[in-house]
Design a protein around this motif. Structure first.
Motif, PDB file in Angstrom:
ATOM      1  N   ASN A  10       0.815  -1.194  -0.133  1.00 15.78           N
ATOM      2  CA  ASN A  10      -0.018   0.112   0.034  1.00 15.78           C
ATOM      3  C   ASN A  10       0.808   1.362  -0.033  1.00 15.78           C
ATOM      4  OD1 ASN A  10      -2.151  -1.539   0.255  1.00 15.78           O
ATOM      5  ND2 ASN A  10      -2.712  -1.205   2.361  1.00 15.78           N
ATOM      6  N   ILE A  11       0.447   2.371  -0.520  1.00 11.63           N
ATOM      7  CA  ILE A  11       1.004   3.573  -0.658  1.00 11.63           C
ATOM      8  C   ILE A  11       0.126   4.433  -0.300  1.00 11.63           C
ATOM      9  CG2 ILE A  11       2.377   5.324  -1.968  1.00 11.63           C
ATOM     10  CD1 ILE A  11       2.729   2.966  -4.220  1.00 11.63           C
ATOM     11  N   ARG A  12       0.235   5.352   0.765  1.00 12.28           N
ATOM     12  CA  ARG A  12      -0.496   6.397   1.444  1.00 12.28           C
ATOM     13  C   ARG A  12       0.023   7.844   0.669  1.00 12.28           C
ATOM     14  NH1 ARG A  12      -0.017  10.387   5.143  1.00 12.28           N
ATOM     15  NH2 ARG A  12      -2.036  11.115   6.002  1.00 12.28           N
ATOM     16  N   ASP A  52       7.814  12.418   2.317  1.00 14.03           N
ATOM     17  CA  ASP A  52       8.708  11.886   3.098  1.00 14.03           C
ATOM     18  C   ASP A  52       8.857  10.334   3.353  1.00 14.03           C
ATOM     19  OD1 ASP A  52       6.387  10.890   4.355  1.00 14.03           O
ATOM     20  OD2 ASP A  52       6.683  11.642   6.296  1.00 14.03           O
ATOM     21  N   THR A  53       8.325   9.786   2.137  1.00 17.86           N
ATOM     22  CA  THR A  53       8.651   8.294   2.094  1.00 17.86           C
ATOM     23  C   THR A  53       9.660   7.894   0.704  1.00 17.86           C
ATOM     24  OG1 THR A  53       6.786   7.860   0.585  1.00 17.86           O
ATOM     25  CG2 THR A  53       6.422   7.824   3.055  1.00 17.86           C
ATOM     26  N   ALA A  77       3.351  10.863  -1.956  1.00 18.41           N
ATOM     27  CA  ALA A  77       3.485   9.855  -0.782  1.00 18.41           C
ATOM     28  C   ALA A  77       3.924  10.633   0.385  1.00 18.41           C
ATOM     29  CB  ALA A  77       4.438   8.762  -1.171  1.00 18.41           C
ATOM     30  N   SER A  78       3.468  10.342   1.525  1.00 17.23           N
ATOM     31  CA  SER A  78       3.605  10.840   2.909  1.00 17.23           C
ATOM     32  C   SER A  78       3.010  10.203   4.097  1.00 17.23           C
ATOM     33  CB  SER A  78       3.031  12.454   2.808  1.00 17.23           C
ATOM     34  OG  SER A  78       3.552  13.165   4.036  1.00 17.23           O
ATOM     35  N   THR A  79       3.762  10.125   5.088  1.00 20.46           N
ATOM     36  CA  THR A  79       3.152   9.576   6.283  1.00 20.46           C
ATOM     37  C   THR A  79       2.567  10.828   7.203  1.00 20.46           C
ATOM     38  OG1 THR A  79       5.368  10.081   7.663  1.00 20.46           O
ATOM     39  CG2 THR A  79       4.800   7.655   6.271  1.00 20.46           C
ATOM     40  N   LYS A  80       2.655  12.017   6.834  1.00 22.58           N
ATOM     41  CA  LYS A  80       2.324  13.039   7.669  1.00 22.58           C
ATOM     42  C   LYS A  80       0.856  13.248   7.653  1.00 22.58           C
ATOM     43  CE  LYS A  80       6.801  15.726   6.829  1.00 22.58           C
ATOM     44  NZ  LYS A  80       7.218  16.691   6.281  1.00 22.58           N
ATOM     45  N   GLU A  81       0.386  13.882   8.823  1.00 20.30           N
ATOM     46  CA  GLU A  81      -1.093  14.195   9.049  1.00 20.30           C
ATOM     47  C   GLU A  81      -1.288  15.477   8.504  1.00 20.30           C
ATOM     48  OE1 GLU A  81      -3.419  11.833   9.709  1.00 20.30           O
ATOM     49  OE2 GLU A  81      -1.876  10.365   9.911  1.00 20.30           O
ATOM     50  N   GLU A  87      -6.598  12.376   1.855  1.00 18.73           N
ATOM     51  CA  GLU A  87      -5.789  11.079   1.959  1.00 18.73           C
ATOM     52  C   GLU A  87      -6.311   9.935   1.014  1.00 18.73           C
ATOM     53  OE1 GLU A  87      -5.739   7.505   4.985  1.00 18.73           O
ATOM     54  OE2 GLU A  87      -4.572   9.071   5.775  1.00 18.73           O
ATOM     55  N   ILE A  89      -5.321   5.904  -0.058  1.00 19.21           N
ATOM     56  CA  ILE A  89      -4.369   4.563   0.108  1.00 19.21           C
ATOM     57  C   ILE A  89      -4.325   3.932  -1.368  1.00 19.21           C
ATOM     58  CG2 ILE A  89      -4.025   2.405   1.227  1.00 19.21           C
ATOM     59  CD1 ILE A  89      -3.704   5.103   2.923  1.00 19.21           C
TER      60      ILE A  89
END
Length: 158
Positions: A10-12, A52-53, A77-81, A87, A89
């Motif tokens: 999965n890629i967020r 950041d990914t 692509a990021s893990t940041k809220e 968003e 997925i």
């Protein structure tokens, strides 16, 4: 065509979206305008700061499979809220990743060749997942980009 096959989990992503039409020709008009507007209103600059990914680059993501409403995202692509963006997925899948360099306008030609020439003779078919354009540098006159086509083997899965 220069391509590789790769499997990804999965890629967020986070980004901004617009509705798409059911015809490729209409979307070839809609998406460049959306990019232009997003560059001018600061969206692209804000998104670039969120990367950041492992996948570094701006993405154009077409979500068109098995939905009544088709959508197009400009995202990273990021893990940041974040509150300012949506968003998405992107599900785990196998990809045919086509790499190219040149003017962004040539991307539409490559997409057409992939669909009309490569896919019918490749032994693969579309998987039920979004399609991704990945822009690896910001120069539209001479950029490096990839087209990620979600695939499965014809008659089965990878």
């Amino acid at each position: 065509m220069n391509y590789r096959i790769e499997k990804r989990e999965n890629i967020r992503v986070v980004g901004k979206k617009i509705p798409l039409k059911a015809t490729l020709e209409d979307n070839f008009q809609i998406t460049p305008r959306f990019w232009q507007e997003s560059a001018m209103d600061g969206t692209i600059e804000k998104l670039a700061a969120l990367m950041d990914t492992e996948i570094y680059g701006l993405m154009g993501i077409s979500v068109c499979n098995e939905k009544d409403e088709w959508e197009y995202y400009i995202a990273v692509a990021s893990t940041k809220e974040v509150d300012d963006f949506e968003e998405l997925i992107v599900p785990e899948t196998t990809w045919a990743v086509f790499c190219e360099e040149g003017p962004v306008i040539k991307m539409q030609e490559l997409e057409t060749k992939i669909i009309t020439e490569w896919l019918p003779t490749s032994g693969y078919e579309y998987a039920n997942a979004p399609e991704i354009e990945l822009y690896l540098n910001p120069n539209p006159a001479q950029t490096k980009y990839e087209i990620w086509l979600p695939i499965v083997r014809k008659g089965g899965t990878l």
